[in-house]
Design an enzyme around this catalytic site. Sequence first.
Site, short mmCIF file in Angstrom:
data_model
loop_
_atom_site.label_atom_id
_atom_site.label_comp_id
_atom_site.label_asym_id
_atom_site.label_seq_id
_atom_site.Cartn_x
_atom_site.Cartn_y
_atom_site.Cartn_z
N ASN A 154 0.53 -72.77 -39.95
CA ASN A 154 0.13 -74.25 -40.58
C ASN A 154 0.35 -75.23 -39.47
OD1 ASN A 154 -0.22 -73.58 -43.78
ND2 ASN A 154 1.97 -72.75 -43.01
N CYS B 284 -1.00 -66.69 -42.92
CA CYS B 284 -1.22 -65.64 -44.23
C CYS B 284 -1.17 -64.29 -43.83
CB CYS B 284 -2.64 -66.24 -44.86
SG CYS B 284 -2.90 -65.32 -46.42
N ASP C 130 5.09 -71.10 -47.45
CA ASP C 130 4.04 -70.81 -46.87
C ASP C 130 4.70 -70.58 -45.49
OD1 ASP C 130 1.81 -70.18 -46.09
OD2 ASP C 130 0.73 -71.93 -46.43
#
Length: 299
Positions: A248, A239, A17
């Site tokens: 994050n 994202c 991610d």
Amino acid sequence: MLSLPKTVTIIEVGPRDGLQNEKRLVSTGDKLAFIKALQQAGIEEMELTSFVSPKWVPQMADSKEIVASANKIGRQFVLTPNERGIGAAREAGADALAVFVGVSDSFNKKNINKTTAESMAALKPLILQLKEDGIFIRACISTAFYCPFEGAVKTADTIHLCQQFVDWGVDELSVADTIGMANPAESYTLFKQLKEKFPETLLTAHFHDTRKMALANIFAALQAGVDRFDTSAGGLGGCPFAPGATGNVATEDVVNMLHRMDIPTGIDLNLLYSAIEKIEPHVSNPINTGMYTLYKNRL
């Protein structure tokens, strides 16, 4: 008297991610060095990579090499968006897969060109077969609080989506504040309901720090009984399909907060800083999270 978990498990999402939206291509060797350093810091659960089309996410084009070469310590997840990705991950030897669906249709269409219902219909037979084969399945629930296109998401809709996954036998729910709009009251309310409704399913909270409320949201989730959190070393990530979403929450900031509250994680902060030092030269922007900045300035 606060009632908080006795220990917390950190699931490191930096290698997947964290790097998926990085414009500068990071070499396979540098990714593996980052992964190894994170494991040496004590991280036993991690998102290694994703099996997606390199056309859309070129940073993840080396997923097979990453799975083949990474040390098999603890539980190592790979993200698999569809049947093709699942097949490729299985061929590569992955034994813990993550699937993902957005609660909101608009986000889901932007992400994988399907409505939420269409995604779930496609995933159901795949998940049922994977569970028959003994594969660990993590279901990632995107836009659990807010959608960048539709605004606030109904709590009932998030719980309904989680219920479907639980009915199919998934092992874990990772519930995400994808664009970092949730507040601590909303965090507590949703996770309290999820803990009460699905007591036998691993429940993980995933927060982005867009509005600098991730640590507060984590504290609220702790009060709701959550003892698993997705975090990204150096606060890497964001994202590509969610406008306005920043990185994050930083692993080092979360670990520091937990350790200051005498909640052990099994992670060595100094070794974690060393892992961040390994990846920092290979990403586009300097890493300036709270604890890492203090570490660099030796404060």
